[in-house]
Write a protein that holds these residues in place. Structure first.
Motif, short mmCIF file in Angstrom:
data_model
loop_
_atom_site.label_atom_id
_atom_site.label_comp_id
_atom_site.label_asym_id
_atom_site.label_seq_id
_atom_site.Cartn_x
_atom_site.Cartn_y
_atom_site.Cartn_z
N LEU A 33 6.86 -7.50 3.77
CA LEU A 33 8.32 -7.29 3.76
C LEU A 33 9.04 -8.45 4.44
O LEU A 33 10.12 -8.86 4.01
CB LEU A 33 8.67 -5.97 4.46
N ARG A 34 8.42 -9.00 5.49
CA ARG A 34 9.02 -10.15 6.16
C ARG A 34 8.95 -11.40 5.28
O ARG A 34 9.76 -12.31 5.43
CB ARG A 34 8.31 -10.40 7.50
N THR A 35 8.01 -11.41 4.36
CA THR A 35 7.84 -12.56 3.45
C THR A 35 8.81 -12.50 2.28
O THR A 35 9.18 -13.54 1.72
CB THR A 35 6.39 -12.60 2.92
N ILE B 238 6.53 2.55 8.11
CA ILE B 238 5.58 1.45 7.92
C ILE B 238 5.35 0.75 9.26
O ILE B 238 6.29 0.29 9.90
CB ILE B 238 6.11 0.44 6.87
N GLU B 239 4.10 0.74 9.71
CA GLU B 239 3.76 0.16 11.01
C GLU B 239 4.06 -1.34 11.04
O GLU B 239 3.81 -2.06 10.07
CB GLU B 239 2.28 0.38 11.32
N ASP B 240 4.57 -1.81 12.18
CA ASP B 240 5.00 -3.20 12.29
C ASP B 240 3.85 -4.19 12.16
O ASP B 240 4.05 -5.32 11.72
CB ASP B 240 5.69 -3.42 13.64
N ASP B 241 2.63 -3.77 12.51
CA ASP B 241 1.49 -4.68 12.44
C ASP B 241 0.69 -4.50 11.14
O ASP B 241 -0.42 -5.04 11.00
CB ASP B 241 0.56 -4.48 13.64
N SER B 242 1.23 -3.77 10.17
CA SER B 242 0.54 -3.54 8.90
C SER B 242 0.78 -4.68 7.92
O SER B 242 1.71 -5.47 8.09
CB SER B 242 1.01 -2.22 8.27
N SER B 243 -0.05 -4.77 6.89
CA SER B 243 0.12 -5.81 5.87
C SER B 243 1.42 -5.59 5.10
O SER B 243 2.08 -6.54 4.69
CB SER B 243 -1.07 -5.83 4.91
N ASN C 155 0.81 -1.22 0.00
CA ASN C 155 0.00 0.00 0.00
C ASN C 155 0.84 1.28 0.00
O ASN C 155 0.44 2.28 -0.57
CB ASN C 155 -0.93 0.01 1.23
N HIS C 156 2.00 1.25 0.65
CA HIS C 156 2.82 2.46 0.75
C HIS C 156 3.27 2.91 -0.64
O HIS C 156 3.58 2.08 -1.52
CB HIS C 156 4.03 2.19 1.64
N SER D 140 15.31 -2.31 6.58
CA SER D 140 15.34 -0.88 6.90
C SER D 140 14.11 -0.14 6.37
O SER D 140 13.84 0.99 6.79
CB SER D 140 16.59 -0.24 6.29
N LEU D 141 13.38 -0.75 5.45
CA LEU D 141 12.28 -0.05 4.78
C LEU D 141 11.20 0.43 5.76
O LEU D 141 10.75 1.57 5.68
CB LEU D 141 11.64 -0.97 3.73
N ALA D 142 10.79 -0.46 6.66
CA ALA D 142 9.72 -0.09 7.59
C ALA D 142 10.12 1.12 8.43
O ALA D 142 9.33 2.06 8.61
CB ALA D 142 9.38 -1.27 8.49
N ARG D 143 11.35 1.10 8.92
CA ARG D 143 11.83 2.21 9.75
C ARG D 143 11.98 3.49 8.94
O ARG D 143 11.57 4.57 9.38
CB ARG D 143 13.17 1.82 10.39
N GLU D 144 12.55 3.39 7.75
CA GLU D 144 12.84 4.57 6.93
C GLU D 144 11.57 5.24 6.41
O GLU D 144 11.54 6.46 6.23
CB GLU D 144 13.72 4.17 5.74
#
Length: 326
Positions: free
Chosen positions: A82-84, A72-77, A28-29, A65-69
């Protein structure tokens, strides 16, 4: 949350399609909607990164690093996808936003296709095992010609039906259940046979290096490079040989397969995935060597140089001590 994707239909109008993030890399981002963005492992550290164009340059952002940069919320799809990505890149070389998630991660089946010939080989192999089990002398046959002869023998069909009946009686299950399980084993083993076929391309490279060593034996520099390449590829060949020998040994007895059905399917799939991952880095090199004429010349020498770099980049670390003794 589902991602909305707009696609043009045959009439030229736009259709709206909702992509499920449990099946697709439906991010979504807005960072993932940058034109040409894709995920890939880096050449050196094999770290999953998002590659995006930055003017005339291309930047690589590690997925960790994408979520932090980009907040992106850790509990988001998006975070879940990204973990997948890292696991998915074990099965495909490149992932673009909205690509489907490899089936290996969804249900354990293979996300790549095989030829009917590979299914035929697997069926012939299991057919031979059923026939030999019935005779009390079970064996495994992988020779294509032998398997074709067995499959085309008019008496084979009747013998197989008898084997199904006897196995069903011994296991105290329905004959149809035996047939269904055998069919599933054949489907899974067909991928092993496809990989065995692809492996021949790597073995041909090894054979070609040996032939070139004889051709270039008077060229000291080239001869030494070829010797080092042979040293680097030798353990690769040995490791592949061991993998095929082990899976053959684990699937050579029909009754053992059926008594441990789920475990056997799991073993075949793990071997399939492991072999496929190891083959992925070889694909381009195998294609380049295919049909190459073994004779002196600039084309074969360029390929030798590229092959040396490929082998050194991917297999040098565990071979350094051996190279020092050559």
């Amino acid at each position: 949350m589902s991602t909305v994707v707009e696609k043009s239909n045959k009439s030229g109008n736009s259709d709206i399609e909702m992509l499920d993030p449990t099946v697709y890399f439906a991010f979504n981002h807005k960072i993932f909607s940058v034109e040409g963005a894709y995920f890939r492992l880096t050449h050196d550290t094999k770290e999953p990164c998002l590659y995006v164009s930055l003017g005339e340059m291309k930047g690589a952002i590690p997925t960790k690093s994408l979520a932090r940069e980009f907040g992106i919320e850790d509990d988001s799809s998006d975070a879940s996808l990204l973990r997948t990505v890292g696991g998915a890149l074990k099965f495909v070389k490149e992932i673009r936003p909205n690509d489907s998630i490899p089936r290996e991660l969804l249900d354990g089946s293979a996300s790549w296709s095989i030829e009917d010939a590979h299914k035929g080989i697997a069926q012939g192999r299991i057919t031979m095992q059923l026939i030999s089990w019935l005779s009390g002398n079970e064996e495994i046959v992988i020779n294509k010609k032998e398997l074709e002869e067995i499959a085309n023998d008019p008496s084979t069909k009747e013998t197989i039906q008898e084997a199904f009946r006897e196995i069903a009686a011994k296991l105290e299950i329905k004959r149809d259940d035996v047939v269904a399980k055998i069919d599933e084993v054949i489907r899974e083993l067909a991928y092993i046979e496809a990989l065995r076929d692809y492996y021949n391309g790597i073995k041909k490279i090894s054979t070609s290096l040996s032939r070139l060593a004889a051709i270039y034996k008077r060229d000291r520099g080239t001869s030494e490079d070829l010797n080092r390449m042979q040293i680097l590829i030798e353990p690769v060949i040995q490791k592949f040989d061991r993998s095929f020998t082990e899976i053959d040994a684990q699937t050579c007895e029909v009754m053992v397969i059926l008594k441990n059905f789920e475990a056997t399917i799991g073993t075949i799939r793990r071997t399939r995935d492991n072999l496929h991952q190891r083959f992925m880095i070889w694909r381009e090199m195998v294609d380049r060597w295919s049909g190459m004429i073994m004779e002196e010349g600039p084309e074969i020498e360029r390929l030798q140089k590229d092959t040396y770099q490929f082998l050194a980049r991917n297999f040098m670390q565990s071979q350094t001590w051996r190279l020092g003794n050559t």
